[in-house]
Enzyme design. Sequence first.
Site, PDB file in Angstrom:
ATOM      1  N   SER A  17       0.336  14.516 -19.668  1.00 25.86           N
ATOM      2  CA  SER A  17       1.521  14.687 -20.500  1.00 25.86           C
ATOM      3  C   SER A  17       1.382  14.148 -21.919  1.00 25.86           C
ATOM      4  O   SER A  17       2.145  14.517 -22.786  1.00 25.86           O
ATOM      5  CB  SER A  17       2.724  14.029 -19.825  1.00 25.86           C
ATOM      6  OG  SER A  17       2.498  12.654 -19.706  1.00 25.86           O
ATOM      7  N   HIS A  77       3.718  18.580 -14.850  1.00 28.95           N
ATOM      8  CA  HIS A  77       3.715  19.309 -16.126  1.00 28.95           C
ATOM      9  C   HIS A  77       2.993  20.645 -16.002  1.00 28.95           C
ATOM     10  O   HIS A  77       2.340  21.101 -16.952  1.00 28.95           O
ATOM     11  CB  HIS A  77       3.096  18.444 -17.229  1.00 28.95           C
ATOM     12  CG  HIS A  77       3.909  17.222 -17.514  1.00 28.95           C
ATOM     13  ND1 HIS A  77       5.023  17.235 -18.322  1.00 28.95           N
ATOM     14  CD2 HIS A  77       3.803  15.963 -17.034  1.00 28.95           C
ATOM     15  CE1 HIS A  77       5.553  16.025 -18.360  1.00 28.95           C
ATOM     16  NE2 HIS A  77       4.837  15.233 -17.587  1.00 28.95           N
ATOM     17  N   LYS A 110      11.763  18.702 -13.909  1.00 26.47           N
ATOM     18  CA  LYS A 110      11.291  19.166 -15.227  1.00 26.47           C
ATOM     19  C   LYS A 110      11.526  20.682 -15.314  1.00 26.47           C
ATOM     20  O   LYS A 110      12.652  21.100 -15.538  1.00 26.47           O
ATOM     21  CB  LYS A 110       9.819  18.773 -15.427  1.00 26.47           C
ATOM     22  CG  LYS A 110       9.619  17.246 -15.385  1.00 26.47           C
ATOM     23  CD  LYS A 110       8.262  16.837 -15.889  1.00 26.47           C
ATOM     24  CE  LYS A 110       7.872  15.413 -15.530  1.00 26.47           C
ATOM     25  NZ  LYS A 110       8.691  14.367 -16.120  1.00 26.47           N
TER      26      LYS A 110
HETATM   27  N1  PLP Z   1       4.159  12.482 -12.529  1.00 32.71           N
HETATM   28  C1  PLP Z   1       4.091  12.853 -13.826  1.00 32.71           C
HETATM   29  C2  PLP Z   1       2.804  13.366 -14.384  1.00 32.71           C
HETATM   30  C3  PLP Z   1       5.232  12.739 -14.641  1.00 32.71           C
HETATM   31  O1  PLP Z   1       5.182  13.094 -15.936  1.00 32.71           O
HETATM   32  C4  PLP Z   1       6.436  12.241 -14.071  1.00 32.71           C
HETATM   33  C5  PLP Z   1       7.661  12.091 -14.894  1.00 32.71           C
HETATM   34  O2  PLP Z   1       7.651  11.656 -16.000  1.00 32.71           O
HETATM   35  C6  PLP Z   1       6.443  11.876 -12.729  1.00 32.71           C
HETATM   36  C7  PLP Z   1       5.298  12.015 -11.978  1.00 32.71           C
HETATM   37  C8  PLP Z   1       7.692  11.389 -12.071  1.00 32.71           C
HETATM   38  O3  PLP Z   1       8.529  12.482 -11.825  1.00 32.71           O
HETATM   39  P1  PLP Z   1      10.069  12.258 -11.446  1.00 32.71           P
HETATM   40  O4  PLP Z   1      10.811  12.245 -12.724  1.00 32.71           O
HETATM   41  O5  PLP Z   1      10.410  13.382 -10.540  1.00 32.71           O
HETATM   42  O6  PLP Z   1      10.127  10.931 -10.740  1.00 32.71           O
END
Ligand code: PLP
Length: 408
Positions: free
Chosen positions: A194, A222, A253
Amino acid sequence: GAGTWKSERVITSRQGPHLRLAGGGAGACGRRRGGGPFHRCHAPACLPLFLPAGIINFCANNYLGLSSHPEVIRAAVEALEKFGAGLSSVRFICGTQSIHKDLEEKIARFHQREDAILYASCFDANAGIFEALLTPEDAVLSDELNHASIIDGIRLCKANKYRYKHMDMQDLEAKLKEAQKHRLRLVATDGAFSMDGDIAPLREICQLAQKYNALVFIDECHATGFLGPNGRGTDELLGVMDKVTIINSTLGKALGGAAGGYTTGPKPLIDLLRQRSRPYLFSNSLPPAVVGCASKALDLLMESNAIAQSMAAKTQRFRSKMTAAGFTISGKDHPICPVMLGDARLASVMAEDMLNRGGIYVIGFSYPVVPKGKARIRVQISAVHSDEDIDLCVEAFTEVGRKHGALP
Ligand code: PLP
């Protein structure tokens, strides 16, 4: 003192390409200031409130614009009315409704996997998988830039831990050789990272995994919904859907943006998680309205890939116009478009100016979130940005970039 204290902007509209922000109320300092619509205190905690009211938003993970899609909202309202506000229970006591089972089945079908299990978030899915799957006799090999929730999940398990250099296949191979002494090996990587908008070399990872008898886990937060010809994710994009064993992803997302996460993969693994994964066992079921949103988002994506294609075209427009203007954009073809600036102060003053001058909401990132000397402004493109929104953003970057010396 280090300038790392974070404050939050308050949005008074729905999530979307155009937002309205709160500005008239008391600031973080507790005082109300000035006669205009904005709180104009210059205390550091209040600066984010010092904003125009209507802005173009380029920093949500709302890649497909489904967070405020009318059909998604309608599905949530219907689920709320039919199934209530919530379950007041974890899944295995009395918290499983037909819609939870339907959504799990739909997620598995979407990813072409055997089964799926829902969590309150992908953070929970990542926190719950490694401990449930791996023992002290096993090994986990993790990309050094993996998301914090993967790092925390790995911390919670007792397996032997190996961290390989970011997307460095030589280093991964060396670590896999070292880890041959363990019973089971699991390679864990974000599908798309990200901060850089770069994509894990899954073909090479899967080849190494095959050679050294390892399983592959990817976090697709992502990627789900928009990468690959049918939006299935990084594994589809790179042609390795049959080689990646486990996928964790989010419903928070691209898939409607409400909340929730999941693991999808082989049925015996999902069965094991239902028995042993602590965030699943000891946390409330997903609220029906949230289930309704995600379920409708998946329906829309399985009907047509038009939304994902529209996002890809807008991403292409932004990336090519910015490159032509003289900026360096990290990553390739991903809607996360990091505008590389190098200097931390430059990134932060430019981001602030973008907002104040052009009403363009973008965020600057610097050390320790990204390596020293690699400060950037991260722009995230959505299918619901208009071409005009994209062009206004490029114009604002060009003007603000010239003003601050980022462009000649
Ligand atoms: N994994 C990644 C790569 C993320 O960018 C995020 C959120 O920022 C998460 C996991 C966590 O996701 P959630 O918002 O569903 O807890």
